[in-house]
Design an enzyme around this catalytic site. Structure first.
Site, PDB file in Angstrom:
ATOM      1  CD  GLU A 251       7.100 -18.882  -7.492  1.00  0.00           C
ATOM      2  OE1 GLU A 251       6.736 -19.440  -8.519  1.00  0.00           O
ATOM      3  OE2 GLU A 251       6.377 -18.088  -6.858  1.00  0.00           O
TER       4      GLU A 251
ATOM      5  CG  ASP B 189      -1.945   1.016   1.277  1.00  0.00           C
ATOM      6  OD1 ASP B 189      -2.808   0.981   0.378  1.00  0.00           O
ATOM      7  OD2 ASP B 189      -1.947   1.870   2.194  1.00  0.00           O
TER       8      ASP B 189
HETATM    9  C1  NOJ Z   1      -4.432   3.097  -0.726  1.00  0.00           C
HETATM   10  C2  NOJ Z   1      -5.575   2.159  -0.547  1.00  0.00           C
HETATM   11  O1  NOJ Z   1      -5.868   1.552  -1.773  1.00  0.00           O
HETATM   12  C3  NOJ Z   1      -6.724   2.966   0.003  1.00  0.00           C
HETATM   13  O2  NOJ Z   1      -7.934   2.269  -0.020  1.00  0.00           O
HETATM   14  C4  NOJ Z   1      -6.346   3.424   1.387  1.00  0.00           C
HETATM   15  O3  NOJ Z   1      -7.360   4.262   1.910  1.00  0.00           O
HETATM   16  C5  NOJ Z   1      -5.042   4.221   1.356  1.00  0.00           C
HETATM   17  N1  NOJ Z   1      -4.033   3.574   0.567  1.00  0.00           N
HETATM   18  C6  NOJ Z   1      -4.490   4.409   2.753  1.00  0.00           C
HETATM   19  O4  NOJ Z   1      -4.031   3.181   3.252  1.00  0.00           O
END
Ligand code: NOJ
Length: 544
Positions: free
Chosen positions: A283, A218
Site C-alpha cells: 500500500e 508531529d
Molecule cells: C506535539 C506532541 O503531541 C506533543 O506531545 C509534543 O510535546 C510536541 N508536539 C512537540 O514535539
C-alpha cells in the site's frame, strides 16, 4: 435553526470505488508510557502493548498509532529524539517491535509510527555535529536554524517557544542563537535544506521496511519558518483567549504568522510522499499530520491530493457541550480532495473529554456524532473507558509546561495517567510507582470491570464501533450538520445521528419503520431522546 456549510449528501456523492482503508477508520492512540508495563519498571512498553492486544482488538479499531518509542533524553517524554531509527531500551528492541507488527497484522490492525520531523533532541548526533562545526560549518550546521543576535545582543526576533520563553537559545561557543519551537533541548530542523528531506525519506523508509503502515507526523504545520525571521505581531488580549491549551500563556500572545504554517510547507509533503516506498503489503503509506491550527481552511491545504492523507482539525478538542458550537466545528473540506480531516476529542496533550464536557455520557454522546464525520477518528487510550483528568500535584508534575513554566492549569499530565486495568490501588500495574500517578477510577470502573459490564462505557464504545464498521463503506464522503436548539443533527447518506446536548428529554420523531442502530445510553424508548444521549438511526428499508 443554524445551517452549516457542509453540503447535503446526494446520490452522486457516492464513492465510485472502495475508499482507502483510512477514509473512515478508527485509529487508536497508544501513549506508550501509560498504556501497559510488561517489566515492572513503572513505564509502559512495546511488550505491554502486545500483552493487551485483546483489549485493542476487542474495541474493533483499524489501526494503532504508538507515540514515540525512540531513544530520547526524555525532556519532552519522547518527543525529543536522539536516534530516529532506534528503540529506547526502556520500551523494547527491534525484535519486540517486529513481534508487535506481526501480532497486529495477524489481527488485521495496521500500525502507525509517530515521527517527529520538526526537531531533534539536542543530544542527537546531527546537533552535536552542528555544534562541533561551529558558525563557519556548512553541513550539519545547516540542518538547524541559526541566527546572529539582534543589535541589542538579544534574540533575533520576538518568537516565543510553545513551552515558554524565547524560541531562541544562545550558543556561546559560536556566538549565535539556535531556534527551538518547543524546549531548548529540542532544536528545530531546517527543512529548507534538501539534505533534511533526504534524511527523512531514509528514516521513514526504515520504519516501512520494519512493517509500519504509515505515520503520524508531529506538528506537521511547523516544519518551515519565514526565511527572513520577521517579528510575529502581538495579539490583543481578547484574541488570545481562544488559543488552544498545550502552549504556555506567553506563546498565546503572538499571532503565529512567521514561525509556523508557511504557505509552502505543504509542498514538503508532496516531495516526501513521492519518494516513499510502499508498505510491506504494497500500500501507499498512510500520512496523518498533526496540524495545530485554528482555521480549518488552512488545514485543508495539507490534504490536497498528493500531500497528506489526513490532517488533524483541532476544532472538537475544546468544544463545549453545546449543539450549536459542535455543529460549527463539524466541517468537511470545501475544496474537493481525497484527503480528510482527522477527528478526535482528545489526545495525550488535551484534557480528557469526560472531564472537559462534564461526564462520560456527554463525552460518548459527542464522540458518536464526531465519529460519523467523513475522515478517520483518533481514539485516545482511556477515552473508551471514560477516563477523567488526573489532578496535578505541583510536586510530582512531569510535563515541562507545568514544571518549567509553572502553568499547572495547562499541564498535559492530566491526560497521561496510566490505564487502570483493574480496580485495585495499583490498577493492575506491576510497579507500585508508575512514572506518573494513577488517576481516579472512571465512573464505570477499570478496564476489567467494564469488560464484564454490558452497559459500561467500554461496551457502549464496542457496540458503536461494531455498528460503524458495518455502515461506513456505504456512506458518501459528505454530510450535513445542523443544530436546532439543544439538538444536533448529522445526516450522512442513510445514517442520521441525533444528539441531545440539553438538560432535559426531547421528543424523537422517527418515521415508521426507522431502524435504531445504536444509542449512547442503555434502554430508553423510541419516542424520546434523553438528555446527553446520541442516537444513530436509518430510514425504513424501502426508503434506502
Ligand atoms: C506535539 C506532541 O503531541 C506533543 O506531545 C509534543 O510535546 C510536541 N508536539 C512537540 O514535539
Amino acid at each position: 435553526m443554524r445551517q452549516h456549510d457542509a453540503p447535503t449528501a446526494r446520490a452522486s456523492d457516492r464513492r465510485p470505488s472502495t475508499p482507502p482503508w483510512w477514509a473512515d477508520a478508527v485509529i487508536y492512540e497508544v501513549y506508550i508510557r501509560s498504556f501497559a508495563d510488561s517489566d515492572g519498571d513503572g513505564t509502559g512498553d512495546l511488550q505491554g502493548i502486545i500483552d493487551r492486544l485483546d483489549h485493542i482488538q476487542g474495541l474493533g479499531v483499524d489501526a494503532v498509532w504508538i507515540t514515540p518509542f525512540f531513544p530520547s533524553p526524555g525532556h519532552d517524554h519522547g518527543y525529543d529524539v536522539s536516534d530516529f531509527r532506534g528503540i529506547d531500551p526502556a520500551f523494547g528492541d527491534t525484535g519486540t517491535f517486529q513481534r508487535l507488527v506481526d501480532e497486529l497484522h495477524q489481527r488485521g490492525i495496521r500500525l502507525l509510527v509517530d515521527v517527529v520531523p520538526n526537531h531533534t533532541s539536542h543530544e542527537h548526533p546531527w546537533f552535536q555535529a552542528a555544534l562541533a562545526e561551529g558558525r563557519e560549518g556548512s553541513h550539519y550546521r545547516d540542518y538547524y536554524l541559526w541566527a546572529d543576535p539582534a543589535d541589542d545582543g538579544g534574540p533575533p526576533n520576538n518568537w516565543v517557544a510553545n513551552f515558554g520563553g524565547s524560541a531562541w537559545e544562545w550558543e556561546p561557543h559560536s556566538q549565535q542563537y539556535y531556534h527551538h519551537s518547543y524546549l531548548p533541548e529540542q532544536p528545530d530542523l531546517n527543512w529548507r535544506n534538501p539534505h533534511v528531506l533526504d534524511e527523512w525519506v531514509d528514516i521513514l523508509s526504515h520504519w516501512l521496511d520494519l512493517g509500519a503502515d504509515g505515520f503520524r507526523i508531529d506538528v506537521a504545520h511547523n516544519l518551515l519558518k519565514h526565511p527572513d525571521l520577521p517579528d510575529n505581531p502581538v495579539l490583543e488580549a481578547a484574541a488570545r483567549q481562544d488559543v488552544p491549551a498545550g502552549r504556555v500563556r506567553s506563546a498565546r500572545g503572538l499571532a503565529r504568522i512567521y514561525d509556523m504554517d508557511q504557505d509552502d510547507v505543504v509542498d514538503l509533503y508532496a516531495h516526501l510522499r513521492a519518494r516513499l516506498p510502499r508498505t510491506r503489503s504494497g500500500e501507499e503509506p498512510f500520512l496523518l499530520g498533526e496540524t495545530v491550527l485554528d482555521n480549518p481552511d488552512r488545514v485543508e491545504r495539507y490534504i490536497q491530493t498528493g500531500r497528506l492523507d489526513a490532517a488533524m482539525w483541532f476544532g472538537t478538542d475544546r468544544v463545549p457541550f453545546d449543539a450549536a458550537e459542535v455543529a460549527r466545528v463539524l466541517r468537511t473540506p470545501s475544496s474537493g480532495t481525497s484527503g480528510r480531516f482527522g477527528w478526535f476529542l482528545s489526545n495525550h496533550d488535551r484534557a480528557r473529554p469526560a472531564s472537559r464536557l462534564g461526564s462520560a455520557d456527554r463525552a460518548l454522546a459527542i464522540a458518536a456524532a464526531v465519529l460519523a464525520m467523513p475522515g478517520p477518528y483518533l481514539l485516545y487510550q482511556g477515552e473508551e473507558l471514560g477516563m477523567i483528568d488526573l489532578e496535578i500535584d505541583p510536586d510530582t508534575a512531569r510535563d515541562p509546561i507545568a514544571r518549567r513554566a509553572g502553568e499547572l492549569d495547562v499541564s498535559r499530565d492530566r491526560a497521561r495517567s496510566p490505564i487502570p486495568w483493574t480496580d485495585q490501588p495499583d490498577r493492575g500495574w506491576p510497579s507500585t510507582e508508575p512514572w506518573l500517578a494513577h488517576g481516579p477510577l472512571p465512573e464505570h470502573g477499570s478496564a476489567t470491570t467494564q469488560h464484564h459490564d454490558p452497559e459500561s462505557q467500554l461496551n457502549r464504545w464496542r457496540a458503536l464501533l461494531n455498528t460503524w464498521a458495518g455502515l461506513r463503506d456505504a456512506l458518501p464522503p459528505s454530510c450535513a450538520v445542523v443544530s436546532e436548539g439543544n439538538l444536533l443533527i448529522l445526516r450522512r447518506g442513510d445514517l442520521t445521528v441525533q444528539t441531545n446536548a440539553g438538560p432535559g428529554p426531547l421528543p424523537l420523531h422517527l418515521p415508521e419503520g426507522t431502524e435504531i442502530l445504536w444509542r449512547s445510553r442503555p434502554h430508553g424508548s423510541p419516542q424520546t431522546l434523553r438528555a446527553e444521549e446520541t442516537i444513530w438511526s436509518r430510514p425504513p428499508a424501502p426508503a434506502r
